[in-house]
Design a protein around this motif. Structure first.
Motif: not given
Length: 447
Positions: A52, A55, A58, A97, A111, A113, A175-177, A180-181, A331
């Motif tokens: 986390c 991410v 970024v 990223y 990673a 965002r 990894a992304g949120h 981005g996830a 996030i």
């Protein structure tokens, strides 16, 4: 005249139905979804707060002079950043990223965002999807997110392959949120399908952590890739539960009654069995980690608990109406609550004073439990007649396609398994109702 007189009655019935739906939604709590799941351990969850923070990094323009760093900083070394790209460099095809070589944890981290509310290109990626538009590996995926993942792989394939070959003992983590996830989920699936382009990296070295993801893969893919993809959801987060098409959702934000009307009709008229058997319906991917920080009808927070499972049915199907449904998606809060949860797990382990040898055995046992739980999820998907769900092979999530082969073998395996199940059920039915006489003809049983 009789039709006009009946309109008020229909309006009253509709209003009562909507009121009942809203009342049920207000009583529905997020903890109910995962109340029967097992508790996560510190060894499997300890990477989540760290990812986390990566991410979050970024979002920074200058990692050496951070502006938005959480308490304790990002926990990364700016000298280990291999590559960073912003919106101008990606041409809006994907969000900004970073590729980070985490030498402390022997990990290659990619990673990305989340959604930028001020960027039209992010909306274009998120809303580029229609039900059943894009097929992938025997299932359905989000079209816009798949395009973004394909662009990323084409752009950075050589760098990733070089890092994987240079560090053969490192894991490759995506990894992304939020938006981005979803991109990282489909990128991890693309890498699994094209491992020869990554120096023939082993499947067990690939993993993905989708933080507050959008629903981006069909149910069969969500279960089959649960050994490498993990979704992290903070209590009431709305996005993993948003079953309405995102294009309709964003249009309806300007008319809340229209949105509630649409969701009420869908929830009331759609049976869960029908939803499970719709191969085009999208879900949150992989193994689910649900962070619980509040109890219903209580003021304040409780010590956070993390529950995990690979569910087939009951996979975040209902939107939770609460004042935290949007804040739980950020996030910043996910990083904070996941760190609190991890601190409690580590404190509990220290209190128990578990010896190092038993800790190692515990981790091996956990890996076996996850494997068994994953196989059980695949078997349950078959039992529930989820489209294109297959029995687990001896290793991995699927009968992997050898190098140089295309998806035709995969489609043949799926159709063969489906036809075999139908043939077996017909044979059972025939044996129960018919006997064979001396001449070899089938006759109906007298009983």
């Amino acid at each position: 005249m009789s039709v006009i007189c009946g309109l008020p009655i229909l309006e009253c019935v509709y209003c009562l139905g909507c009121a009942r739906w809203v009342w049920k939604k207000c009583l529905y709590t997020a903890g109910r979804e995962s109340e029967n799941w097992g508790l996560a351990t510190a060894s499997e969850f300890e990477v989540v707060p760290h990812l986390c923070r990566i991410v979050l990094a970024v979002y920074e323009d200058d990692l050496r002079n951070p502006i938005w760093a959480p308490p304790g900083g990002y926990g990364i070394n700016p000298d280990w950043v291999i590559l960073r790209k912003n919106y101008e460099e990606t041409e809006g095809r994907v969000s900004p990223y970073m590729i980070y070589l985490d030498q402390d944890n022997a990990d290659i981290v990619v990673a990305i965002r989340g959604l930028n509310l001020a960027k039209e290109s992010d909306y274009a990626v998120l809303l580029d999807n229609k039900l059943g538009q894009t097929k992938f590996d025997g299932g359905y995926v989000h079209n816009g997110l798949l395009k973004a993942a394909e662009w990323f792989l084409a752009a950075e394939c050589e760098i990733l392959r070089e890092l994987v070959e240079r560090h053969p003992n490192y894991t490759l983590t995506f990894a992304g949120h939020s938006l981005g996830a979803g991109v990282m989920t489909l990128l991890a699936m693309l890498v699994v399908q094209n491992r020869q382009k990554m120096g023939n990296i082993e499947r067990k070295r690939i993993r993905c952590f989708a933080i507050a993801p959008a629903r981006c893969v069909s149910l069969n893919l969500a279960v089959r890739y649960a050994d490498i993809i993990n979704s992290v959801v903070l209590q009431d987060d709305f996005l993993p539960r948003t079953t309405t098409a995102l294009e309709v959702l964003y249009k309806s934000l300007f008319c809340l009654p229209c949105l509630l009307c649409l969701m009420c009709l869908k929830d009331t008229c759609t049976l869960e069995e029908k939803m499970l058997k719709d191969p085009r319906r999208l879900y949150a991917p992989g193994r689910l980690y649900h962070i619980i920080v509040r109890r219903p009808f209580r003021v304040g927070k409780i010590p956070p608990a993390v529950r995990t499972a690979v569910p087939v049915d009951g996979r975040f199907e209902h939107l939770v109406l609460s004042c935290n449904m949007t804040s739980d998606h950020t996030i910043v809060w996910i990083e904070r609550e996941s760190q609190r949860a991890l601190d409690l797990m580590l404190e509990k382990d220290r209190t128990m004073e578990i010896p190092a040898r038993q800790m190692m055995e515990r981790r091996e046992s956990l890996a076996r439990e996850h494997s068994e739980e994953y196989r059980a999820a695949l078997q349950r998907a078959i039992a529930l007649d989820v489209p294109l769900a297959l029995s687990p092979p001896s290793y991995g999530t699927f009968n992997e396609i050898e190098e140089g082969e295309d998806s035709s073998r995969l489609r043949w395996d799926v159709s063969y398994a489906s036809s075999k199940r139908r043939r077996d059920s017909w044979d059972d039915f025939r044996e129960r109702l018919f006997d064979t006489d001396e001449s070899g003809r089938m006759v109906l049983k007298k009983s």
